[in-house]
Write an enzyme that holds these catalytic residues in place. Sequence first.
Site, PDB file in Angstrom:
ATOM      1  N   PRO A  61      -1.865   7.307  -6.002  1.00 57.32           N
ATOM      2  CG  PRO A  61      -3.265   7.801  -7.802  1.00 57.32           C
ATOM      3  CD  PRO A  61      -2.442   8.442  -6.720  1.00 57.32           C
ATOM      4  CB  CYS A 116       2.282  -8.694  -0.198  1.00 59.24           C
ATOM      5  SG  CYS A 116       0.658  -8.571   0.540  1.00 59.24           S
ATOM      6  NE  ARG A 169     -13.577  11.021  12.446  1.00 59.52           N
ATOM      7  CZ  ARG A 169     -13.390  11.528  13.657  1.00 59.52           C
ATOM      8  NH1 ARG A 169     -13.748  12.791  13.915  1.00 59.52           N
ATOM      9  NH2 ARG A 169     -12.835  10.828  14.626  1.00 59.52           N
ATOM     10  CD  GLU A 222       1.630  -3.752   6.276  1.00 61.63           C
ATOM     11  OE1 GLU A 222       2.154  -4.844   6.003  1.00 61.63           O
ATOM     12  OE2 GLU A 222       1.354  -3.417   7.445  1.00 61.63           O
TER      13      GLU A 222
HETATM   14  P1  NAP Z   1       6.134  -0.353  -5.966  1.00 57.55           P
HETATM   15  O1  NAP Z   1       6.691  -0.370  -7.329  1.00 57.55           O
HETATM   16  O2  NAP Z   1       7.067  -0.318  -4.829  1.00 57.55           O
HETATM   17  O3  NAP Z   1       5.120   0.903  -5.929  1.00 57.55           O
HETATM   18  C1  NAP Z   1       4.267   1.126  -4.848  1.00 57.55           C
HETATM   19  C2  NAP Z   1       3.826   2.584  -4.860  1.00 57.55           C
HETATM   20  O4  NAP Z   1       4.957   3.400  -4.568  1.00 57.55           O
HETATM   21  C3  NAP Z   1       3.286   3.074  -6.203  1.00 57.55           C
HETATM   22  O5  NAP Z   1       2.244   3.989  -5.981  1.00 57.55           O
HETATM   23  C4  NAP Z   1       4.498   3.773  -6.792  1.00 57.55           C
HETATM   24  O6  NAP Z   1       4.177   4.746  -7.754  1.00 57.55           O
HETATM   25  C5  NAP Z   1       5.064   4.425  -5.559  1.00 57.55           C
HETATM   26  N1  NAP Z   1       6.467   4.818  -5.673  1.00 57.55           N
HETATM   27  C6  NAP Z   1       7.429   4.340  -6.480  1.00 57.55           C
HETATM   28  N2  NAP Z   1       8.602   4.966  -6.236  1.00 57.55           N
HETATM   29  C7  NAP Z   1       8.366   5.886  -5.260  1.00 57.55           C
HETATM   30  C8  NAP Z   1       9.156   6.832  -4.573  1.00 57.55           C
HETATM   31  N3  NAP Z   1      10.444   6.968  -4.842  1.00 57.55           N
HETATM   32  N4  NAP Z   1       8.564   7.603  -3.636  1.00 57.55           N
HETATM   33  C9  NAP Z   1       7.260   7.464  -3.342  1.00 57.55           C
HETATM   34  N5  NAP Z   1       6.452   6.571  -3.956  1.00 57.55           N
HETATM   35  C10 NAP Z   1       7.004   5.781  -4.901  1.00 57.55           C
HETATM   36  O7  NAP Z   1       5.193  -1.626  -5.722  1.00 57.55           O
HETATM   37  P2  NAP Z   1       4.104  -2.254  -6.697  1.00 57.55           P
HETATM   38  O8  NAP Z   1       4.820  -3.009  -7.781  1.00 57.55           O
HETATM   39  O9  NAP Z   1       3.079  -1.261  -7.072  1.00 57.55           O
HETATM   40  O10 NAP Z   1       3.383  -3.285  -5.701  1.00 57.55           O
HETATM   41  C11 NAP Z   1       3.861  -4.553  -5.453  1.00 57.55           C
HETATM   42  C12 NAP Z   1       4.668  -4.608  -4.172  1.00 57.55           C
HETATM   43  O11 NAP Z   1       3.845  -4.267  -3.070  1.00 57.55           O
HETATM   44  C13 NAP Z   1       5.185  -6.007  -3.868  1.00 57.55           C
HETATM   45  O12 NAP Z   1       6.487  -5.919  -3.384  1.00 57.55           O
HETATM   46  C14 NAP Z   1       4.236  -6.499  -2.789  1.00 57.55           C
HETATM   47  O13 NAP Z   1       4.761  -7.516  -1.966  1.00 57.55           O
HETATM   48  C15 NAP Z   1       3.978  -5.235  -2.041  1.00 57.55           C
HETATM   49  N6  NAP Z   1       2.736  -5.354  -1.264  1.00 57.55           N
HETATM   50  C16 NAP Z   1       2.849  -5.567   0.087  1.00 57.55           C
HETATM   51  C17 NAP Z   1       1.705  -5.744   0.862  1.00 57.55           C
HETATM   52  C18 NAP Z   1       1.814  -6.022   2.331  1.00 57.55           C
HETATM   53  O14 NAP Z   1       0.802  -6.093   2.993  1.00 57.55           O
HETATM   54  N7  NAP Z   1       3.015  -6.176   2.871  1.00 57.55           N
HETATM   55  C19 NAP Z   1       0.444  -5.682   0.247  1.00 57.55           C
HETATM   56  C20 NAP Z   1       0.370  -5.465  -1.128  1.00 57.55           C
HETATM   57  C21 NAP Z   1       1.534  -5.293  -1.875  1.00 57.55           C
HETATM   58  P3  NAP Z   1       4.272   4.439  -9.324  1.00 57.55           P
HETATM   59  O15 NAP Z   1       3.302   3.347  -9.582  1.00 57.55           O
HETATM   60  O16 NAP Z   1       3.904   5.732  -9.913  1.00 57.55           O
HETATM   61  O17 NAP Z   1       5.685   4.035  -9.600  1.00 57.55           O
END
Ligand code: NAP
Length: 509
Positions: free
Chosen positions: A197, A302, A84, A268
């Site tokens: 994704p 984040c 792996r 996260e």
């Molecule tokens: P998001 O809108 O919450 O989306 C994240 C992922 O979840 C996407 O693939 C999205 O798909 C999917 N998703 C949306 N609704 C869902 C549901 N009901 N069921 C399952 N999956 C669903 O977040 P984002 O705008 O892409 O990313 C930014 C956020 O990530 C910020 O809040 C940031 O702080 C956080 N973040 C946290 C960390 C950490 O280490 N804590 C690191 C990086 C980012 P779609 O795109 O198709 O809607």
Amino acid sequence: MNALRLRSPVFSGIYHESDDVYEFAAFIAGKWIWKDEMIEVKSPIDLSVIGKVPRLGWEDIDHALDVAYSIGRWRIRDTPGWRRLEILERLASLMEEYRDDLVESLIINSGKTRGQAMGEVNASIDRLRRADLDARKIYGEYMPGDWDPTTLETEAVVRREPLGVVLAIIPFNYPLFDAVSKFTYSVVAGNAVVIKPPSADPIPILLFAKLVEEAGFPKEAFSVLTIPGKESNRLVSDWRIQAISFTGSSGTGRKVIQAAGIKQFIMELGGGDPAIILPDADLDFAAERVAAGIYSYAGQRCDAIKLVLVAEEAYREFRDRLVSQLSRVVVGDPRDEKTSMGPLISPESADEMMSSVEEAVKAGGRILYGGRRLGETYVEPTLIEMLDKNVLRSLRLYKEEVFAPVALITSFSNLDEAIELANGRSYGLDAAIFGHDIDQVRRLARFLEFGAIYINDMPRHGVGYYPFGGRKDSGIGREGVGYSIEYVTAYKTIIYNYREKGVWRYLAD
Ligand code: NAP
């Protein structure tokens, strides 16, 4: 002409070109699948359509889970650990070889500058190469039975086993790195992986999937499911998935946990970090680091700094230095070498930032720098002063995570006030402290309720060599080399009974 140009023939089998738009296939258990129904993918640079990806239906998802569960999880588990690691090393080499297209996809699809895109590809390659450190965390324990009268003449081995199928849900801001990181630790632990994704920028992950295939990874043990998040409930709740590694906003995370039911989670979630500037801090250095914490990747991190708390004695001096640093930021097309801050991912993100800035100004906040929208997805890095602590606590920019290059700044008169303001947000991802008085720094480090504390630096998770993850609304569990193994494995206790077989000769009372 399409802003996205992929050069390497290795990727030519995963897309067709139609009207100058790349129509990609999704990867389901070793097969590249095209669909009539597609999801449009736009570049945040100019909102032009650069690609389309299949909008998969339940029959495709069901098939992916079926193969992963019935065949894939055993194929990967029965592939010896050393092999792996060998596959992961091959994958790292392939990512090096095809780096240019990966970088291009992150610039055009995610709106990153070349430097940021290179950084993400390099971190992804590094992450794969740290897999041997993950492997060292997969160990068990031998337990002798004679410490309790009821287990005398028995013994046990407690070992960690792969859970089976891990669902990795990826946010838009680090699509490649997050996919690689979740893939790496899940696979080292012996799990099959299904990736969901982000709809905004799935292209870097589809390129990665092609390289996974080229590396000779067991094909039944990997799929990339291009479906909109809001249609993912049935996927996350499926019984064939035993663990979910989710990175995204706190609101979405909450929905995922509710829909998923009883599973193992790494969550996260949202963040936005406070930076605390003590009176004896190196103010030039701190201003440079805090500015980078605010504007890097347009604040869409984040671990971006969203709240700057400055000791009263240093307030004016620090504030002026920070404004001067922000004024050097060049906003523009990320393909331009002079640009230090590119676009936000969507016009909606810019709308959200502008309305929260407006709210802060109406409440008496003073814009010290920025505040203007420069285009549909382009904004200025923005710093808003709010000295009234009660009003500060009521602002959306304080209470919520506005995923854009905007931060609040205020002063504090003593450490307790700084701690209260930092802990008062519902998030608890990271905090930064700038200063040298060891007693003050140590006291802050003790009382701040965050997953990580950065002393004399901006928060940045990087390759995850140091574990990161949140408390409170920022999440559950830890991402990081070695640390995430815990969440994608389960303990199994194997108990051997040798009673009355004469193996042991314990003395009578
Ligand atoms: P998001 O809108 O919450 O989306 C994240 C992922 O979840 C996407 O693939 C999205 O798909 C999917 N998703 C949306 N609704 C869902 C549901 N009901 N069921 C399952 N999956 C669903 O977040 P984002 O705008 O892409 O990313 C930014 C956020 O990530 C910020 O809040 C940031 O702080 C956080 N973040 C946290 C960390 C950490 O280490 N804590 C690191 C990086 C980012 P779609 O795109 O198709 O809607």
